[in-house]
Motif scaffolding. Structure first.
Motif, PDB file in Angstrom:
ATOM      1  N   SER A  14       0.856  -1.281  -0.084  1.00  0.00           N
ATOM      2  CA  SER A  14      -0.127  -0.039  -0.052  1.00  0.00           C
ATOM      3  C   SER A  14       0.847   1.122   0.055  1.00  0.00           C
ATOM      4  CB  SER A  14      -0.837  -0.133   1.181  1.00  0.00           C
ATOM      5  OG  SER A  14      -0.110   0.184   2.466  1.00  0.00           O
ATOM      6  N   ALA A  15       0.356   2.397   0.016  1.00  0.00           N
ATOM      7  CA  ALA A  15       1.015   3.628  -0.228  1.00  0.00           C
ATOM      8  C   ALA A  15       1.866   3.873   1.068  1.00  0.00           C
ATOM      9  CB  ALA A  15      -0.026   4.763  -0.543  1.00  0.00           C
ATOM     10  N   SER A  16       1.152   3.646   2.158  1.00  0.00           N
ATOM     11  CA  SER A  16       1.943   3.939   3.548  1.00  0.00           C
ATOM     12  C   SER A  16       3.134   2.851   3.582  1.00  0.00           C
ATOM     13  CB  SER A  16       1.026   3.747   4.704  1.00  0.00           C
ATOM     14  OG  SER A  16       0.517   2.459   4.765  1.00  0.00           O
ATOM     15  N   GLU A  17       3.051   1.516   3.261  1.00  0.00           N
ATOM     16  CA  GLU A  17       3.910   0.547   3.134  1.00  0.00           C
ATOM     17  C   GLU A  17       5.084   0.968   2.319  1.00  0.00           C
ATOM     18  OE1 GLU A  17       1.933  -3.385   4.474  1.00  0.00           O
ATOM     19  OE2 GLU A  17       1.708  -2.855   2.385  1.00  0.00           O
ATOM     20  N   LEU A  18       4.939   1.729   1.144  1.00  0.00           N
ATOM     21  CA  LEU A  18       5.578   1.987   0.194  1.00  0.00           C
ATOM     22  C   LEU A  18       6.483   3.267   0.856  1.00  0.00           C
ATOM     23  CD1 LEU A  18       4.060   1.903  -3.067  1.00  0.00           C
ATOM     24  CD2 LEU A  18       6.001   0.682  -2.650  1.00  0.00           C
ATOM     25  N   LYS A  19       5.751   4.136   1.364  1.00  0.00           N
ATOM     26  CA  LYS A  19       6.510   5.427   2.310  1.00  0.00           C
ATOM     27  C   LYS A  19       7.566   4.695   3.317  1.00  0.00           C
ATOM     28  CE  LYS A  19       5.572   9.884   3.912  1.00  0.00           C
ATOM     29  NZ  LYS A  19       4.599  10.908   4.098  1.00  0.00           N
ATOM     30  N   ASP A  20       7.238   3.630   3.855  1.00  0.00           N
ATOM     31  CA  ASP A  20       8.077   3.288   4.875  1.00  0.00           C
ATOM     32  C   ASP A  20       9.195   2.590   4.237  1.00  0.00           C
ATOM     33  OD1 ASP A  20       6.329   3.829   6.817  1.00  0.00           O
ATOM     34  OD2 ASP A  20       5.310   2.047   7.276  1.00  0.00           O
ATOM     35  N   GLU A  21       9.019   1.826   3.177  1.00  0.00           N
ATOM     36  CA  GLU A  21      10.143   1.279   2.450  1.00  0.00           C
ATOM     37  C   GLU A  21      10.931   2.244   1.838  1.00  0.00           C
ATOM     38  OE1 GLU A  21      11.974  -2.198   0.640  1.00  0.00           O
ATOM     39  OE2 GLU A  21      10.264  -2.223   1.795  1.00  0.00           O
ATOM     40  N   LEU A  22      10.552   3.210   1.427  1.00  0.00           N
ATOM     41  CA  LEU A  22      11.343   4.519   0.865  1.00  0.00           C
ATOM     42  C   LEU A  22      12.382   4.940   2.009  1.00  0.00           C
ATOM     43  CD1 LEU A  22      12.071   6.146  -1.677  1.00  0.00           C
ATOM     44  CD2 LEU A  22      10.270   7.562  -0.905  1.00  0.00           C
ATOM     45  N   ASN A  23      11.510   5.207   3.221  1.00  0.00           N
ATOM     46  CA  ASN A  23      12.326   5.703   4.198  1.00  0.00           C
ATOM     47  C   ASN A  23      13.564   4.656   4.732  1.00  0.00           C
ATOM     48  OD1 ASN A  23      11.061   8.203   4.467  1.00  0.00           O
ATOM     49  ND2 ASN A  23       9.524   7.394   6.089  1.00  0.00           N
ATOM     50  N   ALA A  24      13.188   3.371   4.596  1.00  0.00           N
ATOM     51  CA  ALA A  24      14.197   2.436   4.969  1.00  0.00           C
ATOM     52  C   ALA A  24      15.384   2.359   3.933  1.00  0.00           C
ATOM     53  CB  ALA A  24      13.519   0.904   4.901  1.00  0.00           C
TER      54      ALA A  24
END
Length: 68
Positions: A14-24
């Motif tokens: 999802s969009a929030s998971e993608l944002k977390d992945e990007l930060n990592a």
């Protein structure tokens, strides 16, 4: 995990998971750059993989934003 499996796993997020992945990935890239600067980085190909991962996640985020 092979690259194709990793790509499929990222596309299902999802969009929030993608944002977390990007930060990592951005944190990992920073750490690798610091290792390179201090001559501690042994696997230089990892920089390329992380950079491509960041691009992949950003592309998916833009695609999902365009759909909405």
């Amino acid at each position: 995990m092979k690259r194709s499996e990793a790509k499929k796993a990222v596309t299902k997020k999802s969009a929030s998971e993608l944002k977390d992945e990007l930060n990592a990935l951005l944190k990992e890239q920073f750490g690798l750059r610091m290792q390179k600067a201090t001559q501690q980085l042994t696997n230089t190909a990892k920089l390329k993989d992380v950079r491509r991962g960041i691009a992949r996640v950003r592309t998916l985020m833009n695609q999902k934003a365009g759909e909405a």
